[in-house]
Enzyme design. Structure first.
Site, PDB file in Angstrom:
ATOM      1  N   GLU A  48       0.853  -1.186   0.000  1.00 29.33           N
ATOM      2  CA  GLU A  48       0.000   0.000   0.000  1.00 29.33           C
ATOM      3  C   GLU A  48       0.889   1.236   0.000  1.00 29.33           C
ATOM      4  O   GLU A  48       2.112   1.137   0.157  1.00 29.33           O
ATOM      5  CB  GLU A  48      -0.940  -0.020   1.209  1.00 29.33           C
ATOM      6  CG  GLU A  48      -1.942  -1.165   1.152  1.00 29.33           C
ATOM      7  CD  GLU A  48      -2.904  -1.166   2.333  1.00 29.33           C
ATOM      8  OE1 GLU A  48      -3.889  -0.437   2.288  1.00 29.33           O
ATOM      9  OE2 GLU A  48      -2.662  -1.911   3.295  1.00 29.33           O
ATOM     10  N   HIS A  72      -9.129   8.971   3.768  1.00 31.28           N
ATOM     11  CA  HIS A  72      -8.761   7.943   2.789  1.00 31.28           C
ATOM     12  C   HIS A  72      -9.148   8.462   1.407  1.00 31.28           C
ATOM     13  O   HIS A  72     -10.268   8.958   1.225  1.00 31.28           O
ATOM     14  CB  HIS A  72      -9.503   6.638   3.094  1.00 31.28           C
ATOM     15  CG  HIS A  72      -8.924   5.458   2.377  1.00 31.28           C
ATOM     16  ND1 HIS A  72      -9.044   5.283   1.025  1.00 31.28           N
ATOM     17  CD2 HIS A  72      -8.195   4.399   2.835  1.00 31.28           C
ATOM     18  CE1 HIS A  72      -8.427   4.159   0.673  1.00 31.28           C
ATOM     19  NE2 HIS A  72      -7.900   3.614   1.755  1.00 31.28           N
ATOM     20  N   ARG A 101      -1.272   8.799   1.594  1.00 30.20           N
ATOM     21  CA  ARG A 101      -2.699   9.033   1.335  1.00 30.20           C
ATOM     22  C   ARG A 101      -3.137  10.466   1.600  1.00 30.20           C
ATOM     23  O   ARG A 101      -4.098  10.926   0.983  1.00 30.20           O
ATOM     24  CB  ARG A 101      -3.580   8.026   2.059  1.00 30.20           C
ATOM     25  CG  ARG A 101      -3.360   7.881   3.510  1.00 30.20           C
ATOM     26  CD  ARG A 101      -4.345   6.905   4.118  1.00 30.20           C
ATOM     27  NE  ARG A 101      -4.179   5.530   3.661  1.00 30.20           N
ATOM     28  CZ  ARG A 101      -4.680   4.483   4.297  1.00 30.20           C
ATOM     29  NH1 ARG A 101      -5.372   4.662   5.398  1.00 30.20           N
ATOM     30  NH2 ARG A 101      -4.522   3.278   3.845  1.00 30.20           N
ATOM     31  N   HIS A 141     -11.354   8.717   7.686  1.00 29.92           N
ATOM     32  CA  HIS A 141     -11.052   7.283   7.780  1.00 29.92           C
ATOM     33  C   HIS A 141     -10.520   6.877   9.149  1.00 29.92           C
ATOM     34  O   HIS A 141     -10.952   5.876   9.708  1.00 29.92           O
ATOM     35  CB  HIS A 141     -10.026   6.962   6.699  1.00 29.92           C
ATOM     36  CG  HIS A 141      -9.663   5.526   6.560  1.00 29.92           C
ATOM     37  ND1 HIS A 141     -10.605   4.539   6.361  1.00 29.92           N
ATOM     38  CD2 HIS A 141      -8.454   4.887   6.587  1.00 29.92           C
ATOM     39  CE1 HIS A 141      -9.996   3.357   6.264  1.00 29.92           C
ATOM     40  NE2 HIS A 141      -8.699   3.550   6.419  1.00 29.92           N
ATOM     41  N   ARG A 184      -0.806   8.262   9.583  1.00 24.06           N
ATOM     42  CA  ARG A 184      -0.638   6.814   9.766  1.00 24.06           C
ATOM     43  C   ARG A 184      -0.264   6.115   8.461  1.00 24.06           C
ATOM     44  O   ARG A 184      -0.895   6.331   7.418  1.00 24.06           O
ATOM     45  CB  ARG A 184      -1.953   6.232  10.286  1.00 24.06           C
ATOM     46  CG  ARG A 184      -1.945   4.742  10.498  1.00 24.06           C
ATOM     47  CD  ARG A 184      -3.288   4.305  11.010  1.00 24.06           C
ATOM     48  NE  ARG A 184      -4.316   4.548  10.033  1.00 24.06           N
ATOM     49  CZ  ARG A 184      -4.756   3.650   9.152  1.00 24.06           C
ATOM     50  NH1 ARG A 184      -4.241   2.440   9.153  1.00 24.06           N
ATOM     51  NH2 ARG A 184      -5.712   3.942   8.301  1.00 24.06           N
TER      52      ARG A 184
HETATM   53  C1  SIN Z   1      -7.086   0.260   2.889  1.00 20.14           C
HETATM   54  O1  SIN Z   1      -7.268  -0.948   2.754  1.00 20.14           O
HETATM   55  O2  SIN Z   1      -6.876   1.029   1.970  1.00 20.14           O
HETATM   56  C2  SIN Z   1      -7.124   0.820   4.262  1.00 20.14           C
HETATM   57  C3  SIN Z   1      -6.038   0.298   5.067  1.00 20.14           C
HETATM   58  C4  SIN Z   1      -5.789   1.194   6.224  1.00 20.14           C
HETATM   59  O3  SIN Z   1      -6.451   2.200   6.392  1.00 20.14           O
HETATM   60  O4  SIN Z   1      -4.868   0.898   6.978  1.00 20.14           O
END
Ligand code: SIN
Length: 510
Positions: free
Chosen positions: A99, A214, A260, A320, A355
């Site tokens: 990610e 998010h 993000r 989020h 985060r």
């Molecule tokens: C996601 O799956 O994009 C969210 C994961 C997260 O917020 O840690």
């Protein structure tokens, strides 16, 4: 996650009562898609996970907290596997995805994008195998009880009856507060109840201005804001505008894989510039296999006649994750003796100002367990005679429409305290929230929904106060009137709760 993990640990020292306001599976954990980040791959190292976490955190991470989570994390994940957790595999090894902000593939997941459900199932099973744990569902914790300067338990409403539960140690694992925003990935239970209880009890809380947005939630009229996991981008999905332009590259060299906060701002700014309504995630080039890899997203989109192999997915940022909460040490201690906190209700310092994706489930496991160990070792006998003293004057009845009040808070927060903030907008929000507080906090509603609304107001005020205090931009907190990071003035935490106003506290454990 944090609550169940702490209960399992604490139970070997005595009896544990879990109070949860909905059914036992309902929490933000259950909706986690991407997974849990940990050093599980042969090409990875704790040093790299630590560096990625700190780089995302905008100079605000607590080094000891990060070290603890990174080094203890793999054991906590393996423990879940031993308890029967059924994670996705590639041959014998766990399948690891990537990610934004991660330099390695290190995010373990389950059932494609159904990670949270599997984690909850595994933990609930473990809790139910633990005879010392009693579980109360649909019971609402109203406030902490303090006796002789120590948390002695909580006031709980169950089956319409208020009662005082005495406890040798109380652990707040009440999750986040995404419901204070109109656009949110959070379930309806995320109303910041623990944050509000802590504020009312004068517990030190910090970092409330850092609300993580998010970038990609499903944006279809009438749809719940279903999360579209960042793992889609990690595995090749493209973020584009109406015309198909991959505009994020103009804001950051890493494009879709930028942190993000950067991607969320890029979307908001690009939409404003192009008068667009939403951005789009394009998975069409990834083939039919995406339906199997992301079954939850495929299902959610199908409800709105979107086929993710044929159609682009309309997306928009939304609230989020709440980084702020009760300041905790490495064992979950808060500033109030007898009260511990873990998970989203805490501010452990792991996340700093932003985060790193999928570090929250890990944090919940690691610090949930540590809080449970401390409770096991240090809980005294619960106080014996506690009773509710009725207020000396009856509280006025109300005709207030709770749903309308909640919607008003959510709209106000989204408009003035969202991805982009200004001092003027924050002042407007604070004044409005205070006006509402003046009549809403005077009333004893007695119902869980109304108490949630009072909690949402308290938490919203503390987010705005934190955001007003921090006259700079850092991590998730972006002020268009102070667009630069200002280390000289703001490499510090804004602490609320203990005293009137905001008290500035240097980083680190002093
Ligand atoms: C996601 O799956 O994009 C969210 C994961 C997260 O917020 O840690």
């Amino acid at each position: 996650m944090a609550g169940y993990r702490s209960a399992i640990e604490a139970a070997s020292g005595g009896s544990v009562l879990i109070v949860t306001k909905d059914d036992l599976r309902e929490s933000a954990t259950a909706y986690a898609q991407g997974g849990v980040a940990a050093v599980l791959g042969v090409d990875d190292s704790p040093q790299e996970h630590r560096d990625d976490t700190v780089a995302a955190g905008g100079g605000m991470c607590d080094a000891e907290s990060v070290e603890t989570v990174v080094s203890e994390g793999p054991a906590r994940v393996h423990e879940l596997l031993e308890w029967g957790g059924n994670f996705d595999r590639e041959g014998d090894a766990l399948h690891l995805t990537r990610e934004g902000g991660h330099s390695r593939h290190r995010v373990a997941h389950a059932h494609g994008d159904g990670t949270g459900q599997e984690f909850v199932t595994t933990l609930v099973r473990a809790v139910q195998r633990t005879p010392e744990v009693t579980l109360w569902e649909h019971a609402f914790a109203v406030d902490l009880v303090i006796q002789d300067g120590r948390c002695a338990g909580a006031i709980v409403i169950r089956n319409g009856r208020s009662m005082v539960i005495g406890a040798g140690m109380t652990i707040l694992c009440t999750g986040g507060a995404g419901q204070i925003y109109r656009e949110t990935t959070n379930p309806s239970v995320a109303t910041g109840d623990g944050h509000a209880m802590a504020l009312r009890a004068g517990v030190a809380i910090a970092d409330m201005e850092f609300v993580q947005f998010h970038p990609t939630t499903l944006y279809v009229a009438g749809a719940a804001r279903h999360l579209i996991t960042e793992a889609t981008r990690g595995e090749g999905a493209r973020l584009v505008d109406e015309k198909g332009d991959r505009f994020v590259f103009r804001y950051h060299a890493d494009g879709e894989m930028a942190p993000r906060d950067v991607v969320s701002r890029a979307i908001i700014q690009h939409l404003a510039m192009t008068e667009g309504v939403c951005a789009f995630l394009d998975l069409r080039h990834m083939g039919e296999g995406v339906k199997e890899r992301f079954p939850g997203i495929h299902r959610a989109c199908s409800l709105y006649n979107l086929d993710i192999t044929v159609d682009r997915i309309p997306v928009h940022p939304s609230a989020h994750y709440m980084i702020g909460g009760c300041i905790t040490d490495l064992d979950g201690r808060t500033s109030l003796p007898g009260l511990l906190a873990a998970g989203e209700a805490s501010a452990s310092g792991v996340h700093g100002a932003n985060r790193l994706a999928s570090n929250s489930l890990l944090e919940g496991l690691v610090f949930g367990r540590r809080a449970g160990v401390l409770a096991r070792e240090e809980a005294g006998a619960p106080p014996d005679a506690l009773e509710i003293v009725a207020p000396d004057r009856p509280l006025p009845p109300t005709v207030l429409n709770v749903a309308d009040m909640k919607n008003s808070i959510k709209s106000l927060m989204w408009r003035y305290v969202g991805v982009l903030r200004t001092g003027g907008g924050l002042e407007v929000a604070l004044e409005q929230l205070r006006t509402w507080q003046a009549y809403v906090h005077q009333v004893n509603f007695g119902s869980a929904k109304a108490l949630e609304m009072q909690n949402m107001l308290a938490v919203a005020v503390s987010v705005v106060r934190g955001a007003l205090w921090r006259c700079e931009s850092r991590g998730t907190h972006y002020r268009t009137d102070f667009p630069e990071r200002d280390d000289a003035a703001f490499l510090a935490r804004g602490v609320q709760g203990e005293r009137e106003g905001i008290v500035e506290r240097p980083l680190g454990r002093s």
